[in-house]
Scaffold this motif. Structure first.
Motif, PDB file in Angstrom:
ATOM      1  N   GLU A  88       0.720  -0.916   0.263  1.00 27.84           N
ATOM      2  CA  GLU A  88      -0.102  -0.008   0.189  1.00 27.84           C
ATOM      3  C   GLU A  88       0.902   1.218   0.292  1.00 27.84           C
ATOM      4  O   GLU A  88       0.240   2.569   0.100  1.00 27.84           O
ATOM      5  CB  GLU A  88      -0.683  -0.345   0.756  1.00 27.84           C
ATOM      6  CG  GLU A  88      -1.878  -1.263   1.615  1.00 27.84           C
ATOM      7  CD  GLU A  88      -3.029  -0.982   2.147  1.00 27.84           C
ATOM      8  OE1 GLU A  88      -2.518  -0.329   3.806  1.00 27.84           O
ATOM      9  OE2 GLU A  88      -3.831  -1.702   2.581  1.00 27.84           O
ATOM     10  N   THR A  89       2.286   1.170   0.385  1.00 27.97           N
ATOM     11  CA  THR A  89       2.978   2.089  -0.089  1.00 27.97           C
ATOM     12  C   THR A  89       2.328   2.741  -1.280  1.00 27.97           C
ATOM     13  O   THR A  89       2.266   2.487  -2.037  1.00 27.97           O
ATOM     14  CB  THR A  89       4.626   1.942   0.099  1.00 27.97           C
ATOM     15  OG1 THR A  89       5.054   1.071  -0.942  1.00 27.97           O
ATOM     16  CG2 THR A  89       4.269   0.969   1.425  1.00 27.97           C
ATOM     17  N   PRO A  90       3.420   4.482  -1.629  1.00 30.92           N
ATOM     18  CA  PRO A  90       3.107   4.640  -2.718  1.00 30.92           C
ATOM     19  C   PRO A  90       3.939   4.568  -3.564  1.00 30.92           C
ATOM     20  O   PRO A  90       3.691   4.697  -4.444  1.00 30.92           O
ATOM     21  CB  PRO A  90       3.261   6.660  -2.274  1.00 30.92           C
ATOM     22  CG  PRO A  90       2.819   6.597  -0.663  1.00 30.92           C
ATOM     23  CD  PRO A  90       2.925   5.536  -0.167  1.00 30.92           C
ATOM     24  N   GLU A  91       5.128   3.974  -3.339  1.00 30.00           N
ATOM     25  CA  GLU A  91       6.194   3.747  -4.067  1.00 30.00           C
ATOM     26  C   GLU A  91       5.926   2.581  -4.911  1.00 30.00           C
ATOM     27  O   GLU A  91       5.730   2.249  -5.928  1.00 30.00           O
ATOM     28  CB  GLU A  91       7.783   4.088  -2.740  1.00 30.00           C
ATOM     29  CG  GLU A  91       7.728   4.542  -2.324  1.00 30.00           C
ATOM     30  CD  GLU A  91       7.516   5.128  -1.386  1.00 30.00           C
ATOM     31  OE1 GLU A  91       7.588   6.057  -0.953  1.00 30.00           O
ATOM     32  OE2 GLU A  91       6.503   4.274  -0.833  1.00 30.00           O
ATOM     33  N   CYS A  92       4.933   1.473  -3.702  1.00 23.77           N
ATOM     34  CA  CYS A  92       4.477   0.213  -4.387  1.00 23.77           C
ATOM     35  C   CYS A  92       3.436   0.516  -5.240  1.00 23.77           C
ATOM     36  O   CYS A  92       3.419  -0.248  -6.394  1.00 23.77           O
ATOM     37  CB  CYS A  92       4.569  -0.845  -3.706  1.00 23.77           C
ATOM     38  SG  CYS A  92       6.413  -1.435  -2.505  1.00 23.77           S
ATOM     39  N   GLN A  93       2.198   1.274  -5.430  1.00 24.88           N
ATOM     40  CA  GLN A  93       1.571   1.453  -6.319  1.00 24.88           C
ATOM     41  C   GLN A  93       1.780   2.238  -6.841  1.00 24.88           C
ATOM     42  O   GLN A  93       1.310   2.013  -8.393  1.00 24.88           O
ATOM     43  CB  GLN A  93       0.747   2.602  -5.075  1.00 24.88           C
ATOM     44  CG  GLN A  93      -0.317   1.562  -4.448  1.00 24.88           C
ATOM     45  CD  GLN A  93      -1.295   0.730  -3.833  1.00 24.88           C
ATOM     46  OE1 GLN A  93      -2.147   1.143  -5.256  1.00 24.88           O
ATOM     47  NE2 GLN A  93      -0.908  -0.207  -3.575  1.00 24.88           N
ATOM     48  N   LYS A  94       2.702   2.961  -6.898  1.00 24.68           N
ATOM     49  CA  LYS A  94       3.189   3.589  -8.750  1.00 24.68           C
ATOM     50  C   LYS A  94       4.051   2.856  -9.305  1.00 24.68           C
ATOM     51  O   LYS A  94       4.199   2.554 -10.161  1.00 24.68           O
ATOM     52  CB  LYS A  94       4.518   4.699  -8.181  1.00 24.68           C
ATOM     53  CG  LYS A  94       4.943   5.644  -9.362  1.00 24.68           C
ATOM     54  CD  LYS A  94       5.589   6.575  -9.112  1.00 24.68           C
ATOM     55  CE  LYS A  94       6.443   7.744 -10.025  1.00 24.68           C
ATOM     56  NZ  LYS A  94       6.986   8.977  -9.671  1.00 24.68           N
ATOM     57  N   GLY A  95       5.022   2.207  -8.455  1.00 20.13           N
ATOM     58  CA  GLY A  95       5.985   1.212  -9.245  1.00 20.13           C
ATOM     59  C   GLY A  95       4.520  -0.418 -10.056  1.00 20.13           C
ATOM     60  O   GLY A  95       5.012  -0.439 -11.086  1.00 20.13           O
ATOM     61  N   MET A  96       3.261  -0.530  -9.386  1.00 21.08           N
ATOM     62  CA  MET A  96       2.579  -1.242 -10.348  1.00 21.08           C
ATOM     63  C   MET A  96       2.105  -0.967 -11.077  1.00 21.08           C
ATOM     64  O   MET A  96       2.751  -1.583 -12.386  1.00 21.08           O
ATOM     65  CB  MET A  96       1.315  -2.456  -9.405  1.00 21.08           C
ATOM     66  CG  MET A  96       2.077  -3.234  -8.388  1.00 21.08           C
ATOM     67  SD  MET A  96       0.858  -3.866  -7.291  1.00 21.08           S
ATOM     68  CE  MET A  96       0.640  -2.505  -5.964  1.00 21.08           C
ATOM     69  N   ARG A  97       1.682   0.597 -11.814  1.00 20.26           N
ATOM     70  CA  ARG A  97       1.263   1.446 -12.021  1.00 20.26           C
ATOM     71  C   ARG A  97       2.089   1.354 -13.436  1.00 20.26           C
ATOM     72  O   ARG A  97       1.504   1.610 -15.027  1.00 20.26           O
ATOM     73  CB  ARG A  97       0.103   2.095 -11.459  1.00 20.26           C
ATOM     74  CG  ARG A  97      -0.770   2.679 -10.827  1.00 20.26           C
ATOM     75  CD  ARG A  97      -1.038   3.824 -10.670  1.00 20.26           C
ATOM     76  NE  ARG A  97      -0.642   5.013  -9.845  1.00 20.26           N
ATOM     77  CZ  ARG A  97      -0.571   4.830  -8.899  1.00 20.26           C
ATOM     78  NH1 ARG A  97      -1.100   4.581  -7.793  1.00 20.26           N
ATOM     79  NH2 ARG A  97      -0.191   5.789  -7.930  1.00 20.26           N
ATOM     80  N   LEU A  98       3.262   1.402 -13.062  1.00 25.11           N
ATOM     81  CA  LEU A  98       4.285   2.654 -13.811  1.00 25.11           C
ATOM     82  C   LEU A  98       4.379   0.821 -14.755  1.00 25.11           C
ATOM     83  O   LEU A  98       4.778   0.490 -16.537  1.00 25.11           O
ATOM     84  CB  LEU A  98       5.778   2.476 -14.192  1.00 25.11           C
ATOM     85  CG  LEU A  98       4.922   4.172 -12.668  1.00 25.11           C
ATOM     86  CD1 LEU A  98       7.088   4.398 -12.720  1.00 25.11           C
ATOM     87  CD2 LEU A  98       5.061   4.612 -14.533  1.00 25.11           C
ATOM     88  N   ILE A  99       4.566  -0.811 -14.063  1.00 27.74           N
ATOM     89  CA  ILE A  99       4.405  -1.424 -15.157  1.00 27.74           C
ATOM     90  C   ILE A  99       3.294  -2.091 -15.526  1.00 27.74           C
ATOM     91  O   ILE A  99       3.632  -2.247 -16.879  1.00 27.74           O
ATOM     92  CB  ILE A  99       4.772  -2.938 -14.041  1.00 27.74           C
ATOM     93  CG1 ILE A  99       6.279  -2.727 -13.406  1.00 27.74           C
ATOM     94  CG2 ILE A  99       4.834  -4.390 -15.305  1.00 27.74           C
ATOM     95  CD1 ILE A  99       6.494  -3.357 -11.979  1.00 27.74           C
TER      96      ILE A  99
END
Length: 552
Positions: A229-240
């Motif tokens: 749920e961290t912003p980093e992991c959420q953003k990482g998933m969206r970028l992939i």
């Protein structure tokens, strides 16, 4: 062909553990399992365009209804086997491969082969190679290294990536990274490879998918929702996802890929739509669907994922699937058909079917072929893609059982004396020269060209447990135990039966070690399967038999 393996007729989707008593299959006493509905059992329709309020990730649970987090003692697993001498040796070797950054473990290097003069990039942490290591540590109650790895790689994703003045997509994940230690200045530095240093200069398509799958495995194993749920992991998933869900000129829901973009990282004729990438793509989409937040940005991707999953599952189950009946249908294809009523949609010429397929295909059994492109079908068997298809429920229950039937019926060809053939059959002679570019490492029955890879043991074992056929996994593990330690944990084996240590195989290959440990731990405690398996979605469109209709 029978090999003394008892066939179990039942099938189980992971989310329905009460339907498959895994422990009973493994001759264990039946436990009192409290039935819960996990987040993952919710159908795609519940996550569709008009997204309703959904249960949080807190509903995620291990298949036996108990969280496998820190309230579970650090694995008694090591000592609870009928202790095989390889277990302790394997753990010692795995720990020797650990890589540290600023005092914290962040991964495992590809191989610790002190006898090899050429290091190349085997001293680096590969995203795909680390997955079995990560699962072993998770199963052993040591999640910190996995968390560190996930955070380090998502940090590297944010780097600007250029190869010969050409910029890669923002979401591209590294193939590998290396930690450099400066003992004088006491500084650690990370160097990442996004394909610019790789042999062939091909960026890995699978790294991002493995990262998402591993993030879900970590969350499932620990019950720790905060990392995903961290912003980093959420953003990482969206970028992939933004890379692989982008719309373009392709008319297929599958993902167009270059040769060498996956585990088979050299030219082997897998360009186009290789089964390994499509299965991983499907699994990553389903894992992301579970973990994406339902905020404004997340909802947009969830809607796109749902639409793609329906199209992708139909396409793969229909056009990539091959069994006896379908082979007979292709054999009788007419060509140059036009319009929506065409049966031979890809204009495949029946004369292009290789002779070996007719002998290889049993009456019972089937598999997802390697590739489907215009006027081209790659009929080769690829182990990783078919196992991931089972684990992700890309394969229907019937198809999953058919894949296991095929493995049993063609045991000598696909397993032989060392599990498991990465692909079958090998290509040779003139075809080898054309397809591989005369690659001396990919000669017949070697490396990616029909070599046997012990790391695939964990995927085979997971697929066997999910389909209720653990006896197959046991037999394969016994074969591996007869050789692996004695041979020094090789990267791969050569020969039609996998009898010879690979001519250029590294010794003490980390994923060979970790793959064995994961296979053993899953057989000992089948609830571990929950980390890497997804339940069938009941609302996914069922397979439409081509014999009745190919028009949709």
């Amino acid at each position: 062909m029978e090999f003394g393996l008892k066939k179990v007729g039942s099938y189980c989707a992971l989310g329905e553990v009460d339907d498959l008593d895994l422990l009973k299959l493994l001759d264990k006493p039946k436990l009192n399992i409290e039935r819960q509905k996990s987040f993952e059992e919710r159908s795609l329709s519940e996550l569709s365009i008009n997204i309703r309020a959904v249960d949080s990730l807190e509903n995620m649970h291990s298949p036996n209804g108990v969280r496998s987090a820190f309230d579970t003692p650090v694995s008694s697993t090591r000592n609870s086997f009928e202790t095989h001498p390889m277990i302790g040796e394997a753990w010692d070797a795995l720990r020797k491969s650990l890589v540290f950054f600023q005092g914290q473990p962040v991964g495992t290097i590809a191989a610790v082969d002190h006898a090899s003069e050429e290091v190349l990039n085997y001293d680096q942490v590969f995203v795909r190679d680390f997955v079995p290591s990560a699962l072993a540590f998770l199963m052993n109650g040591e999640p910190d290294i996995v968390k560190n790895f996930l955070l380090k790689t998502i940090f590297l994703q944010g780097w600007e990536k250029r190869i010969d003045r050409f910029k890669l997509g923002e979401g591209a994940m590294p193939a590998s990274f290396k930690v450099l230690h400066d003992p004088v200045r006491k500084i650690d530095t990370v160097i990442a490879d996004f394909g610019e240093s790789a042999i062939g200069r091909v960026a890995p398509v699978d790294s991002g998918f493995w990262w998402i799958i591993l993030l879900r495995a970590y969350t499932k194993s620990t019950g720790d929702l905060s990392l995903a749920e961290t912003p980093e992991c959420q953003k990482g998933m969206r970028l992939i996802l933004s890379l692989c869900l982008s719309e373009g000129f392709d008319t297929f829901p599958t993902l167009l890929c270059a040769d060498g973009c996956s585990m088979i990282d050299r030219r082997m004729g897998i360009y186009g739509y290789p089964i390994e990438i499509q299965a991983l793509f499907f699994m990553a989409l389903r894992c992301a669907l579970i973990m994406l937040k339902h905020d404004a940005e997340g909802k947009e991707f969830i809607e796109r994922i749902v639409r793609r999953l329906h199209a992708l599952s139909f396409h793969m189950r229909s056009y990539f699937w091959l069994d006896f009946q379908q082979l007979n249908d292709i054999y009788r294809y007419k060509t140059e058909e036009y319009s929506h009523t065409a049966v031979n949609k890809f204009n495949v010429i029946p004369d292009s079917i290789p002779d070996w397929v007719f002998e290889f295909m049993p009456t019972r059994g089937g598999y997802f072929i390697g590739n489907v492109s215009p006027a081209r079908m790659d009929f080769r068997w690829f182990a990783l893609g078919n196992c991931v298809a089972i684990l992700s429920s890309l394969a229907t229950p019937e198809q999953s059982m058919a894949i296991m039937d095929l493995i049993e019926a063609r045991w000598e060809e696909l397993v032989g004396e060392m599990p498991l053939k990465i692909t079958y059959p090998a290509i040779e002679s003139h075809e080898w020269r054309i397809v591989t570019g005369c690659d001396p490492k990919n000669t017949r029955w070697s490396y990616h060209n029909g070599g046997s890879w012990p790391v695939l043991l964990w995927l085979l074992t997971a697929a066997c447990i999910k389909t209720g056929r653990p006896q197959i996994a046991r037999r394969a593990i016994e074969l591996a135990e007869s050789r692996l330690l004695k041979d020094g944990w090789p990267e791969y084996y050569d020969g039609k039966l996998g009898r010879y240590v690979g001519k250029q195989a590294r010794k003490f290959q980390t994923w060979s070690i970790a793959g064995y440990l994961v296979a053993k731990m899953m057989l000992e405690d089948p609830s571990h399967l929950g980390m890497i398996s997804l339940a069938e979605d009941k609302d996914m469109k069922p397979l439409i038999k081509r014999s009745t209709s190919w028009t949709c």
